[in-house]
Structures are given as structure tokens and as C-alpha cells.
Motif scaffolding. Structure first.
Motif, PDB file in Angstrom:
ATOM      1  N   SER B   7      35.493  53.530  25.168  1.00  0.00           N
ATOM      2  CA  SER B   7      36.394  53.748  24.034  1.00  0.00           C
ATOM      3  C   SER B   7      37.861  53.888  24.439  1.00  0.00           C
ATOM      4  CB  SER B   7      35.949  54.973  23.232  1.00  0.00           C
ATOM      5  OG  SER B   7      35.967  56.088  24.076  1.00  0.00           O
ATOM      6  N   VAL B   8      38.183  53.996  25.744  1.00  0.00           N
ATOM      7  CA  VAL B   8      39.614  54.017  26.102  1.00  0.00           C
ATOM      8  C   VAL B   8      40.275  52.692  25.733  1.00  0.00           C
ATOM      9  CG1 VAL B   8      39.605  55.658  28.025  1.00  0.00           C
ATOM     10  CG2 VAL B   8      39.250  53.225  28.478  1.00  0.00           C
ATOM     11  N   ALA B   9      39.454  51.678  25.492  1.00  0.00           N
ATOM     12  CA  ALA B   9      40.021  50.391  25.087  1.00  0.00           C
ATOM     13  C   ALA B   9      40.778  50.531  23.761  1.00  0.00           C
ATOM     14  CB  ALA B   9      38.916  49.345  24.942  1.00  0.00           C
ATOM     15  N   TYR B  10      40.291  51.419  22.890  1.00  0.00           N
ATOM     16  CA  TYR B  10      40.852  51.472  21.533  1.00  0.00           C
ATOM     17  C   TYR B  10      42.354  51.737  21.501  1.00  0.00           C
ATOM     18  CZ  TYR B  10      41.204  52.209  16.547  1.00  0.00           C
ATOM     19  OH  TYR B  10      41.584  52.098  15.231  1.00  0.00           O
ATOM     20  N   PRO B  11      42.858  52.804  22.180  1.00  0.00           N
ATOM     21  CA  PRO B  11      44.323  53.000  22.136  1.00  0.00           C
ATOM     22  C   PRO B  11      45.105  51.802  22.679  1.00  0.00           C
ATOM     23  CG  PRO B  11      43.257  54.577  23.624  1.00  0.00           C
ATOM     24  CD  PRO B  11      42.176  53.910  22.870  1.00  0.00           C
ATOM     25  N   TYR B  12      44.553  51.082  23.637  1.00  0.00           N
ATOM     26  CA  TYR B  12      45.219  49.866  24.120  1.00  0.00           C
ATOM     27  C   TYR B  12      45.366  48.864  22.976  1.00  0.00           C
ATOM     28  CZ  TYR B  12      45.308  50.852  29.114  1.00  0.00           C
ATOM     29  OH  TYR B  12      45.610  51.377  30.341  1.00  0.00           O
ATOM     30  N   PHE B  13      44.292  48.726  22.200  1.00  0.00           N
ATOM     31  CA  PHE B  13      44.345  47.767  21.101  1.00  0.00           C
ATOM     32  C   PHE B  13      45.405  48.190  20.070  1.00  0.00           C
ATOM     33  CE2 PHE B  13      39.510  46.882  21.755  1.00  0.00           C
ATOM     34  CZ  PHE B  13      39.804  46.250  22.953  1.00  0.00           C
ATOM     35  N   VAL B  15      48.171  50.106  20.402  1.00  0.00           N
ATOM     36  CA  VAL B  15      49.551  49.897  20.862  1.00  0.00           C
ATOM     37  C   VAL B  15      49.879  48.402  20.842  1.00  0.00           C
ATOM     38  CG1 VAL B  15      51.146  50.134  22.796  1.00  0.00           C
ATOM     39  CG2 VAL B  15      49.556  51.981  22.267  1.00  0.00           C
ATOM     40  N   SER B  16      48.949  47.587  21.320  1.00  0.00           N
ATOM     41  CA  SER B  16      49.243  46.160  21.404  1.00  0.00           C
ATOM     42  C   SER B  16      49.478  45.579  20.010  1.00  0.00           C
ATOM     43  CB  SER B  16      48.119  45.426  22.131  1.00  0.00           C
ATOM     44  OG  SER B  16      47.006  45.251  21.297  1.00  0.00           O
ATOM     45  N   LEU B  17      48.726  46.029  19.024  1.00  0.00           N
ATOM     46  CA  LEU B  17      48.908  45.477  17.671  1.00  0.00           C
ATOM     47  C   LEU B  17      50.282  45.833  17.107  1.00  0.00           C
ATOM     48  CD1 LEU B  17      45.355  46.024  16.161  1.00  0.00           C
ATOM     49  CD2 LEU B  17      46.509  43.834  16.516  1.00  0.00           C
ATOM     50  N   LEU B  18      50.736  47.056  17.374  1.00  0.00           N
ATOM     51  CA  LEU B  18      52.061  47.433  16.859  1.00  0.00           C
ATOM     52  C   LEU B  18      53.145  46.556  17.498  1.00  0.00           C
ATOM     53  CD1 LEU B  18      51.626  51.306  16.797  1.00  0.00           C
ATOM     54  CD2 LEU B  18      51.387  49.668  14.910  1.00  0.00           C
ATOM     55  N   LEU B  19      53.011  46.297  18.801  1.00  0.00           N
ATOM     56  CA  LEU B  19      53.997  45.456  19.475  1.00  0.00           C
ATOM     57  C   LEU B  19      53.951  44.027  18.923  1.00  0.00           C
ATOM     58  CD1 LEU B  19      53.453  46.657  23.157  1.00  0.00           C
ATOM     59  CD2 LEU B  19      55.218  47.381  21.552  1.00  0.00           C
ATOM     60  N   PHE B  20      52.756  43.572  18.584  1.00  0.00           N
ATOM     61  CA  PHE B  20      52.603  42.235  18.003  1.00  0.00           C
ATOM     62  C   PHE B  20      53.425  42.116  16.716  1.00  0.00           C
ATOM     63  CE2 PHE B  20      49.271  39.272  15.810  1.00  0.00           C
ATOM     64  CZ  PHE B  20      50.064  38.166  16.066  1.00  0.00           C
ATOM     65  N   GLY B  21      53.326  43.144  15.871  1.00  0.00           N
ATOM     66  CA  GLY B  21      54.089  43.114  14.619  1.00  0.00           C
ATOM     67  C   GLY B  21      55.588  42.989  14.875  1.00  0.00           C
ATOM     68  N   LEU B  22      56.065  43.760  15.828  1.00  0.00           N
ATOM     69  CA  LEU B  22      57.495  43.731  16.148  1.00  0.00           C
ATOM     70  C   LEU B  22      57.895  42.366  16.717  1.00  0.00           C
ATOM     71  CD1 LEU B  22      59.919  45.575  16.095  1.00  0.00           C
ATOM     72  CD2 LEU B  22      59.351  46.344  18.399  1.00  0.00           C
ATOM     73  N   LEU B  64      49.050  41.407  27.513  1.00  0.00           N
ATOM     74  CA  LEU B  64      48.516  42.029  28.733  1.00  0.00           C
ATOM     75  C   LEU B  64      47.795  43.337  28.414  1.00  0.00           C
ATOM     76  CD1 LEU B  64      51.354  41.422  31.351  1.00  0.00           C
ATOM     77  CD2 LEU B  64      49.140  40.282  31.191  1.00  0.00           C
ATOM     78  N   LEU B  65      48.378  44.137  27.511  1.00  0.00           N
ATOM     79  CA  LEU B  65      47.698  45.386  27.140  1.00  0.00           C
ATOM     80  C   LEU B  65      46.346  45.067  26.512  1.00  0.00           C
ATOM     81  CD1 LEU B  65      50.616  47.574  25.714  1.00  0.00           C
ATOM     82  CD2 LEU B  65      49.462  47.791  27.916  1.00  0.00           C
ATOM     83  N   GLY B  66      46.308  43.989  25.727  1.00  0.00           N
ATOM     84  CA  GLY B  66      45.038  43.576  25.118  1.00  0.00           C
ATOM     85  C   GLY B  66      44.010  43.197  26.186  1.00  0.00           C
ATOM     86  N   PHE B  67      44.451  42.415  27.176  1.00  0.00           N
ATOM     87  CA  PHE B  67      43.519  42.024  28.256  1.00  0.00           C
ATOM     88  C   PHE B  67      42.998  43.259  28.991  1.00  0.00           C
ATOM     89  CE2 PHE B  67      46.028  37.808  29.040  1.00  0.00           C
ATOM     90  CZ  PHE B  67      45.462  37.246  27.906  1.00  0.00           C
ATOM     91  N   MET B  68      43.921  44.192  29.245  1.00  0.00           N
ATOM     92  CA  MET B  68      43.508  45.383  30.001  1.00  0.00           C
ATOM     93  C   MET B  68      42.534  46.226  29.184  1.00  0.00           C
ATOM     94  SD  MET B  68      47.099  46.462  31.727  1.00  0.00           S
ATOM     95  CE  MET B  68      47.687  45.654  33.206  1.00  0.00           C
ATOM     96  N   GLY B  69      42.835  46.391  27.901  1.00  0.00           N
ATOM     97  CA  GLY B  69      41.913  47.122  27.027  1.00  0.00           C
ATOM     98  C   GLY B  69      40.551  46.455  27.029  1.00  0.00           C
ATOM     99  N   ALA B  70      40.553  45.139  26.890  1.00  0.00           N
ATOM    100  CA  ALA B  70      39.285  44.404  26.864  1.00  0.00           C
ATOM    101  C   ALA B  70      38.517  44.622  28.161  1.00  0.00           C
ATOM    102  CB  ALA B  70      39.549  42.917  26.642  1.00  0.00           C
ATOM    103  N   THR B  71      39.246  44.642  29.281  1.00  0.00           N
ATOM    104  CA  THR B  71      38.569  44.846  30.564  1.00  0.00           C
ATOM    105  C   THR B  71      37.933  46.238  30.624  1.00  0.00           C
ATOM    106  OG1 THR B  71      40.270  43.469  31.528  1.00  0.00           O
ATOM    107  CG2 THR B  71      38.895  44.705  33.055  1.00  0.00           C
ATOM    108  N   TYR B  72      38.680  47.231  30.143  1.00  0.00           N
ATOM    109  CA  TYR B  72      38.111  48.583  30.148  1.00  0.00           C
ATOM    110  C   TYR B  72      36.887  48.673  29.239  1.00  0.00           C
ATOM    111  CZ  TYR B  72      42.034  50.577  32.749  1.00  0.00           C
ATOM    112  OH  TYR B  72      42.936  50.895  33.728  1.00  0.00           O
ATOM    113  N   TYR B  73      36.837  47.842  28.219  1.00  0.00           N
ATOM    114  CA  TYR B  73      35.641  47.849  27.369  1.00  0.00           C
ATOM    115  C   TYR B  73      34.481  47.168  28.087  1.00  0.00           C
ATOM    116  CZ  TYR B  73      32.417  47.068  23.589  1.00  0.00           C
ATOM    117  OH  TYR B  73      31.286  47.070  22.826  1.00  0.00           O
ATOM    118  N   LEU B  74      34.805  46.059  28.752  1.00  0.00           N
ATOM    119  CA  LEU B  74      33.777  45.172  29.292  1.00  0.00           C
ATOM    120  C   LEU B  74      33.139  45.689  30.580  1.00  0.00           C
ATOM    121  CD1 LEU B  74      34.448  41.355  29.367  1.00  0.00           C
ATOM    122  CD2 LEU B  74      33.587  42.473  31.407  1.00  0.00           C
TER     123      LEU B  74
END
Ligand code: HEM
Ligand code: HEM
Ligand SMILES: [Fe+2]
Lengths: 238, 446
Positions: B7-13, B15-22, B64-74
């Protein structure tokens, strides 16, 4: 397909491509000095590169075709514009681009930085890169100019350019000096009318330009010079 | 989700989504600069260059944050063990987020390395490297302790390791401009057409295994072939950026031939997806996750494979190099390949992290978000493409000065802007949907 074959494809593909790439990298390094004329890459050129990076010029202008696409490519800015025109744009962009629908920021460069950037762009303009970009190709300029000069004796505008010694500051084909912009480029950008008006009093249309006035020429003569410059562009592309 | 630490992946997701919007907001401002006349005073305070640094750095950071989050999930699931240190993962996220924010604020005040896409100043690069080391250490320790190695996590990790090494080539100051760009592409090209392709192939293979129930043996066998072809074409294919930078002429041949083959591994990925779907043992649910997965694989091929191939041969690239044609390809390729990859993973992982029954969720606004964004990006890329072809013809073939040729292009940049508004709407809906994902209303047959 067997698992073994899959692994062979993976290792064979990766290692062969990597080996080729690294070998060519070594060879490219051996040739860079000659291709980029590294012997002329002195400390002022390096200072110019640092200034170019400090002001993030590259996120609006491409150089060697890389960077932001918002403003003209700078690979051959030196051959196209010459020293004075580059310096004027860096010194007072708000004046140089007052009529343009796209502006360049005033970043308050020091005189030293401006001189360094001009030196840097001069060095860049000599990089041998298979004649890119096409719009600034000297090969193309020269071919078109040669055609033109063959008939220049017939052109009164060309005779005036010679008489007034404009090539003491401007470039035309192989001839001239890169202090002011190249004539082929001016001809492509401006109308004959604009050039005629400009010649009478450059200060009015381009404040701060190191370009003398040619008010002693008659309006007809100035118009002829303008038509001559515009005709250079016509033979270049269109 | 089989392990708590995933579940540490979740905060990565998040943060990354907010940056995507910007990032997308900044894109609209960039397009505005193209069709409108921005007054000198605003240009002096916040020039296009600064906004572009925002737009592209936000893109890279959030991906990159998304990839890292995904890795922590996987990784915990693949190693069948808890993550070495979830706490370190959170510290790392904090470090990278702060570095990102400081970098953006710095840009506004002119603190920059001044090289496109690598604008982050050198002292901050140092923090990025520390963040990357924390990441690799955390994941590496997890795998070492678990002593369980799978091909899928191996290729994901290889991609991330390779990515971190390549970043180092972007840090030094190079005196010679040609050498500078030579190594700039070791970061940019070898990322998106090398390291990141490994990551994309691994994340896609993993999701396909989980969603279809197709045997690991088969998926991983094809993964080897995909990766082999990606690296075979992609490494020497770097040469397609060496045509005009002052490098020897043989790069025209090497770059042209190898990069022209780059679409094949992407096509193989499309084929593998199709084959796994055909042999699936599970129903294709939830539908939206599948829309994302299939849409991503297809647009990856269109944006990177087809739009990339269109200008990769030196005879064409001589005229299109560094024009709006490049922008068109850049947008569709990044969106098709990596934006959709991350969003697919978020739709895959969030219902599992939150423990929704059957991993199903209320999909409704998600579909609207997908189609608005996808069609908006497609329309925008086509508008950039028209602008690019016009620029190529007027400026490079006819020889018109840049600003003259830019006049007729203004209209097409306005068209791109209008599509950008659709993208913004779609992205807004998507972010909101992902951040407020709810379980599906009672399954009808339960
Ligand atoms: C509202 C949506 C968007 C608009 C209007 C927009 C517009 C722009 C503009 C005008 C540029 C500058 C091009 C130049 O240098 O002249 C740019 C650069 C870029 N944008 Fe966007 N953008 C948007 C969304 C996106 C998205 C979603 C992505 C990622 C998938 C993206 C990725 C990029 C990249 C990679 C560059 C650098 C391009 C290059 O170097 O070729 N943009 N964008
Ligand atoms: C997902 C993979 C890819 C992504 C994200 C991507 C993205 C980009 C971006 C952002 C640029 C502009 C860089 C800049 O100058 O600022 C670029 C340039 C380029 N890409 Fe890709 N690309 C991908 C795959 C491909 C593939 C597979 C090919 C060839 C088949 C290709 C061919 C090219 C070429 C030729 C250029 C140089 C354009 C120029 O000369 O201006 N790309 N790519
Ligand atoms: Fe590339």
C-alpha cells in the motif's frame, strides 16, 4: 518458440547492439574535434555556452535542432544575422521585437555576456553537421547567389550594392562580412518597400542598429536596392 | 493485494496525479504563447522557456513516481514477502517531492541548468540520485532477503537500474555542444526507447498475467523476446538523433536502419496482449481497466511506432528535425506509451490496495475521462502534425524566415489549444475519479 531461443534473442540482440553502439561512440569521439573545429573552442566560447545555459535560451530556441521550438533555430544564427544583429537582439529584445507577434524576454545581460554568446554562436555556426538546417544551408545560398551574380552586371541594384560597399558589413554568398544580417535572409524576410524606407533611416525601424543611413541615395535608387535583395530570396527557394 | 506493505504505492500515485494535472495546465499556457501575443511584461516575468521547463519536468517527475509506486506494489507480490522498509519508501517520496517543488520554484527565479528536459540544477540532481539510491536499495534488499527472483520483476528492476545509471550522463557540464547533445540523448532516447520500454513491457506483462490468468511461463518467454528486440533496435537506434549534431556520417545509416526497426517490438507487444486475451481464463473485468490496457498498447504503437517511424529516416528528418512534427510525435508517444501505462496500473492497483470486493469499482466517470483525454490528445497531436508539415514546407523547403513561416501556423496551434481544453477536462475527471474510487454498486448476480 522455446524458452532457450527466447533467451538467445534477448542476449544476442542486446549485446550486439550495445557493442556496435559503444564502438561507434569511441570512434565518434575521435572525430568530434575535427568536425566541430575544437581548436577554435576557446574560453570565451565556453563562457558563451555557460551564459546560454544560465538564461535558458535553449527552452525557446533550438540549437542543432534540439530544444524548444518557439523561436528560430540558432545553429546558423551567426551566418544568418551577423554579430551586430545578434547583439542588438540580446541587448534590447523589447525593441528588436516590438513589432513581432512573439516576444523575447529582456533578461538584462551584461555586455560581457553578450560578447561571449556572440563568440559561442560563431563557433557553433562552423560545426560540420551535414549541412543542417536546410533553410540556412550555405550550399543553397551559394548556388542561388552564383546564378544571380552571373546576371548581376545587368542589375542596377547589384551595382549600387557594390558602389556603396555594403559587403563591408553584410554577407552575400561567399562574399562579405558577418557583421550585419546576410542579404539573402533579409530579402526573404522583408519587402522591397520596407528595405527602401529602412535605408533612408535605419534608426526609425530598428533603433540601435549599427547600420549607417543611406539618405544620400535617391528614393528610386533605394527601391532598386530593395528589389535586388528581394530577388535574392526568390532564387533561393520559391 | 497480498502484502500489507504494497500500500505504500498509493501515496506515490496520489502525488503523481496532482503533478499530472499541473503539467497539463502548463501545456495550455504554452499553446497560448503560440497563437496569442503575450505582452512583453509577462514575457519578462514568466517566459515560455520557464513554462516549458515546468511542463516537461512535471511530466518526467510524475511518470517516474508512478513507475516507482508501481514497483513498490509489484515487488512484494512477486517476491512473496513484505517490502524491506515501507518507511524508507515514504521518506523517499517526501525527498523527491520536495526536490521537485524546489526545482519548480527555482525555475521561476532563473535557477536552472539551462538544458532542455534536464533543467534541474546540479545540486538538486544530487538529491535525485539519493532518492534513486534509496529506491534501488529498498527494492534490492527486498529481493535479496526473499531470495525469490522472477523474470518480470527482473526486467522491471533492470529498466529502473539502467534508467538511474543513464541519468548520470546528463549531469556534467560539457564544453563542446556536440558532445553535450551526444550524451543528452543517452538520457532522453535511451530512457524512452530503452529503459522505460523495459519497464512498460514488465508492467504490462505483470498486469496481463494477473488479469487473464495466462501462465507465467508463456508470458515471460515472450517478454524475453520483446526486451531483446527493444534493446537491439533501441540502443543503436539512438543514432537517429545523431544525424545533424556534428557526428560522423555513418550515423545516418546506423540510426536510420536500427530506428526504422523500432516499431517491431512494439507491434509484438500488441500481439502478445491480443494472444493473452484470447487465451484468458478470467472474464475481462473491470471493463475500464481493460479499456486503458488495450488503449495504451494500441496508442503506444501509433504514437511511438507509427509517428516515430514517420520522421526517423534521415532523408525525411533533414526537413522535419526540430519542428512541430517532433512535438506531435512527442505528445502522442508519451501519452500512448507511458501516461496510459501508469493510469492503467493505477486502475489495476488501487481497487486491490483498497480491498474492493472482486476488485471492481464504480467505473462511470472513468470512461468519460478516458475518452475525453484520449481523443483530446489525439486531436492535439494531429493539429501539431499539420502545423509541423506546414512549417517543414514553408521554412525548410521554401526557405521562408522562421517568423514568417510561423504566421499560418498560429491557427493550428489554436486548434491544438482547443483540443488541449478537452484534454484538461478529461484529465480532471480522471484524477478525480482515481482519487475517489468507490467499490462497484452491488454486483447484480451476487
Ligand atoms: C492541454 C494539453 C497540452 C498542451 C496544450 C501541450 C502543449 C505543449 C506545447 C505548446 C509544448 C512546447 C513545444 C515547443 O517546444 O515549442 C509542449 C511540449 C511538450 N509536451 Fe505538452 N501539452 C499538453 C499536454 C501534454 C501531455 C499530456 C504530455 C505527455 C503525454 C505532454 C508532453 C510534452 C512533451 C514531452 C513536450 C516536449 C516536446 C518535445 O521536446 O518535442 N504534453 N506541450
Ligand atoms: C514511447 C516511446 C517514445 C517516446 C516517449 C518518444 C518521445 C520523443 C520525444 C519527446 C522527442 C523529442 C525530443 C526533443 O528533441 O526534445 C522524440 C524525438 C524523436 N523520436 Fe521519439 N519517442 C518514442 C519512440 C520513438 C520511436 C519508436 C521512434 C522511431 C521509430 C522515434 C523517433 C523519433 C525521432 C526520429 C525523433 C527526433 C525528431 C527530430 O529530429 O526532431 N521515437 N521522441
Ligand atoms: Fe529516439
Amino acid at each position: 518458440m522455446s524458452e532457450k531461443l527466447a533467451k538467445i534473442i534477448f542476449w544476442g540482440g542486446t549485446l550486439s547492439s550495445l557493442a556496435l553502439f559503444l564502438a561507434l561512440t569511441v570512434d565518434t569521439h575521435r572525430q568530434f574535434d575535427a568536425l566541430t573545429h575544437a581548436d577554435r573552442l576557446d574560453e570565451q566560447v565556453v563562457a558563451g555556452k555557460r551564459a546560454f545555459e544560465k538564461y535558458n535560451c535553449n527552452d525557446c530556441h533550438t540549437i542543432l535542432g534540439f530544444g524548444g521550438y518557439f523561436a528560430p533555430d540558432l545553429t546558423r544564427a551567426y551566418t544568418r544575422l551577423g554579430e551586430d544583429a545578434i547583439a542588438r537582439r540580446l541587448q534590447a529584445p523589447e525593441v528588436a521585437f516590438a513589432d513581432s507577434f512573439r516576444k523575447m524576454p529582456q533578461q538584462n545581460l551584461s555586455q560581457q555576456e553578450i560578447a561571449d554568446i556572440v563568440a559561442y554562436l560563431r563557433w557553433v555556426s562552423h560545426i560540420e553537421n551535414h549541412d543542417w538546417p536546410p533553410q540556412d544551408s550555405t550550399r543553397r545560398w551559394k548556388r542561388s547567389t552564383q546564378n544571380l551574380l552571373a546576371s548581376a552586371t545587368l542589375s542596377p541594384g547589384a551595382a549600387l550594392v557594390k558602389q556603396e560597399d555594403c559587403l563591408a558589413c553584410h554577407k552575400l554568398g561567399d562574399a562579405g562580412t558577418a557583421k550585419g544580417p546576410r542579404f539573402e535572409w533579409i530579402g526573404a524576410k522583408r519587402s522591397a518597400q520596407w528595405i527602401a524606407t529602412y535605408l533612408e533611416n535605419p534608426e526609425k525601424l530598428a533603433p540601435g542598429a549599427a547600420m549607417p543611413a543611406y539618405a544620400h541615395l535617391s528614393p528610386e535608387q533605394r527601391q532598386l536596392v530593395g528589389e535586388f535583395l528581394v530577388s535574392l530570396a526568390a532564387s533561393h527557394g520559391r | 493485494m497480498t502484502h500489507k506493505s504494497q500500500s505504500v504505492a498509493y501515496p506515490y500515485f496520489v502525488v503523481s496525479l496532482l503533478l499530472f494535472g499541473l503539467q497539463v495546465l502548463m501545456g495550455l499556457w504554452l499553446a497560448t504563447n503560440y497563437f496569442a501575443t503575450v505582452p512583453q511584461a509577462i514575457v519578462d516575468a514568466f517566459p515560455f522557456s520557464t513554462a516549458r521547463a515546468f511542463h516537461t519536468n512535471l511530466l518526467v517527475l510524475w511518470l517516474l513516481l508512478g513507475f516507482m509506486g508501481a514497483t513498490y506494489y509489484l515487488v512484494p507480490e512477486e517476491t512473496n514477502s513484505e517490502l524491506y522498509s515501507p518507511k524508507l519508501a515514504l521518506i523517499q517520496l517526501g525527498l523527491l517531492s520536495v526536490t521537485g517543488v524546489v526545482a519548480l520554484v527555482g525555475f521561476v527565479f532563473g535557477w536552472t541548468q539551462g538544458r532542455p528536459l534536464l533543467e534541474i540544477p546540479r545540486p538538486l540532481d544530487f538529491l535525485v540520485v539519493i532518492g534513486a539510491l534509496m529506491f534501488l536499495f529498498n527494492v534490492g534488499m527486498t529481493i535479496i532477503k526473499a531470495k525469490r527472483w522472477t523474470m518480470t520483476q527482473g526486467s522491471l528492476l533492470a529498466g529502473l537500474f539502467f534508467l538511474a545509471i543513464l541519468y548520470l550522463f546528463g549531469i556534467p557540464f560539457y564544453r563542446n555542444l556536440a558532445v553535450d547533445w551526444y550524451y543528452w540523448w543517452w538520457v532522453v532516447h535511451l530512457w524512452v526507447e530503452g529503459a522505460w520500454e523495459l519497464i512498460a513491457a514488465a508492467m504490462t506483462a505483470y498486469m496481463l498475467m494477473k488479469l487473464t490468468g495466462v501462465e507465467r511461463r508463456i508470458v515471460e518467454k515472450w517478454l524475453y523476446v520483446e526486451l531483446g528486440l527493444f534493446l537491439f533496435t533501441g540502443i543503436a537506434g539512438t543514432g537517429h538523433h545523431y544525424y545533424w549534431l556534428g557526428a560522423p556520417k555513418y550515423w545516418l545509416a546506423v540510426g536510420g536502419i536500427f530506428s526504422a526497426l523500432e516499431p517491431f517490438p512494439i507491434l509484438l507487444m500488441v500481439y502478445d496482449t491480443w494472444r493473452d486475451i484470447k487465451h484468458r481464463k478470467e472474464p475481462m473485468k473491470p471493463k475500464l481497466t481493460w479499456v486503458y490496457l488495450v488503449g495504451g498498447v494500441i496508442l503506444h504503437f501509433v504514437g511511438a511506432g507509427l509517428f516515430g517511424f514517420a520522421h526517423t529516416l534521415p532523408q525525411i528528418n533533414y526537413y522535419t528535425h526540430g519542428s512541430q512534427v517532433t512535438v506531435s510525435h512527442g505528445h502522442l508517444a508519451f501519452y500512448g506509451a507511458y501516461v496510459l501505462l501508469n493510469l492503467t496500473f493505477y486502475y489495476f492497483a488501487i481497487p486491490r490496495i483498497k480491498g474492493f470486493p472482486g476488485f471492481e469499482y464504480d467505473e462511470k466517470t472513468g470512461h468519460t475521462g478516458f475518452w475525453l483525454t484520449a481523443l483530446g490528445v489525439l486531436g492535439m497531436s494531429l493539429a501539431f502534425a499539420v502545423a509541423g508539415v506546414l512549417q517543414t514546407y514553408l521554412e525548410r523547403v521554401q526557405g521562408q524566415p522562421y517568423m514568417l513561416a510561423a504566421q499560418p501556423i498560429r491557427f493550428w496551434m489554436f486548434v491544438a489549444f482547443v483540443h488541449g481544453l478537452v484534454v484538461l477536462a478529461g484529465v480532471f475527471l480522471t484524477i478525480k475519479h482515481l482519487l475517489t474510487l468507490r467499490p462497484a454498486a452491488q454486483p447484480a448476480t451476487a
